[in-house]
Design a protein around this motif. Structure first.
Motif, mmCIF file in Angstrom:
data_model
loop_
_atom_site.group_PDB
_atom_site.id
_atom_site.type_symbol
_atom_site.label_atom_id
_atom_site.label_comp_id
_atom_site.label_asym_id
_atom_site.label_seq_id
_atom_site.Cartn_x
_atom_site.Cartn_y
_atom_site.Cartn_z
ATOM 1 N N ASP A 88 -32.783 51.657 -33.679
ATOM 2 C CA ASP A 88 -32.496 52.954 -33.097
ATOM 3 C C ASP A 88 -33.583 53.367 -32.112
ATOM 4 O O ASP A 88 -34.731 52.939 -32.224
ATOM 5 N N SER A 90 -34.612 56.784 -29.035
ATOM 6 C CA SER A 90 -34.298 57.991 -28.278
ATOM 7 C C SER A 90 -35.094 57.926 -26.995
ATOM 8 O O SER A 90 -36.304 57.713 -27.019
ATOM 9 N N ASP A 163 -29.510 58.432 -27.107
ATOM 10 C CA ASP A 163 -29.925 58.145 -28.484
ATOM 11 C C ASP A 163 -29.054 57.042 -29.049
ATOM 12 O O ASP A 163 -27.818 57.125 -28.976
ATOM 13 N N LYS A 165 -28.085 55.202 -32.553
ATOM 14 C CA LYS A 165 -28.133 55.193 -34.007
ATOM 15 C C LYS A 165 -27.059 54.251 -34.495
ATOM 16 O O LYS A 165 -25.868 54.526 -34.363
#
Length: 308
Positions: A88, A90, A163, A165
């Motif tokens: 993950d 950002s 982002d 995820k």
């Protein structure tokens, strides 16, 4: 991972749109404010056109060139990329890039290659709902392109953000209240290996100026598993052995003349390198400290951790 401005705190309005990601970022965030005379060494450039970018006045300015990432138009210039580990992340940027002709655009990329990526940025698309000035959120997988649009009438400055995820990559932008607002979300079956910045000229080749004065990346990446309390190593198969064993099964020796230092694997095959995640810490004074782990040559294979 990257917060919005706390209540009661607003940024200085840069233009007709007043979004505001918080510059006080989580520990471990890679932060580039483009204040130096040279580009940070984490950046690489795909299809560089050296005369069409510069570092000046604490910003990276791109003059967009003819080319695109769209489907088989794999000739976009000056894609400024930073490698990211699997996992993950950002990433956000602050850009000023007034657009005036169709398909001029500038923003962020999450990237595997020219046929697999997500991009999001300020663009000029006359046919878009609420256009022509929009945030274009687009994903391409195996060369198939799809896009969504968020109307941004009169906008010249934006804070786009991506982002990841799991398999979801979400596009956000700073709204007029200084908060992050969701623009789009894409489910992808490929792993992004880079994130970065782009600027694209109009369909007729007319360029424009895109200025980026911040780039923030918070990356989780893979992490070593640290057991809690006592534990016992167990062989995965009958063929396996523990690191303390003196004998190795047939096929576990590797050709040092071909491969260099041998890695003796408990499953009779060559080990893949084992890389712990880099810390990648950067302080506000732009002094970076990195702490790198060992390779499989030092640590052994994934299964038995025994080095040859």
């Amino acid at each position: 991972m990257i917060a919005a401005y706390p209540p009661g705190e607003e940024p200085e309005p840069p233009g007709p749109v007043v979004p505001g990601p918080d510059p006080r970022l989580p520990e471990g965030t890679f932060r580039e404010e483009f204040e130096g005379a040279e580009l940070d060494d984490r950046f690489s450039i795909i299809n560089e056109q050296a005369g069409a970018w510069q570092l000046k006045d604490s910003a990276l300015t791109l003059t967009s060139q003819r080319g695109d990432t769209w489907q088989d138009s794999n000739d976009a210039k000056n894609l400024f990329m930073v490698d990211v580990p699997a996992g993950d992340f950002s990433v956000a940027t602050h850009l000023t890039a007034p657009v005036s002709k169709d398909f001029q655009g500038a923003g962020l990329l999450a990237w595997k290659d020219f046929d697999n990526y997500v991009r999001a940025g300020l663009a000029h698309v006359s046919s878009a709902p609420g256009g022509p000035v929009v945030i274009e959120s687009a994903a391409e997988s195996a060369g198939s392109y799809a896009s969504q649009f968020t109307a941004r009438p009169g906008s010249t400055t934006e804070w786009p953000r991506l982002d990841r995820k799991g398999k979801e990559i979400t596009v956000s932008y700073g709204d007029a209240e200084g908060n992050w607002a969701k623009a789009a979300s894409f489910s992808v079956d490929w792993n992004a290996t880079k994130v970065g910045l782009y600027a694209l000229a109009a369909q007729d080749g007319t360029g424009h100026s895109a200025t980026f004065d911040s780039f923030w990346l918070n990356e989780a990446g893979p992490a070593d598993l640290v057991p809690e309390g006592p534990f016992t190593l167990e062989p995965a198969k009958e063929l396996g052995f523990l690191a303390a064993d003196k004998k190795r099964p047939a096929g576990a020796e590797h050709d040092q003349a071909q491969h260099g230092t041998a890695i003796h694997c408990c499953r009779g095959r060559r080990s893949r390198p084992r890389w712990p995640a880099s810390t990648g810490l950067v302080s506000p004074g732009r002094q970076r400290g990195r702490e790198k782990g060992k390779t499989a040559t030092d640590q052994g294979c994934w299964h038995c951790m025994a080095a040859g």
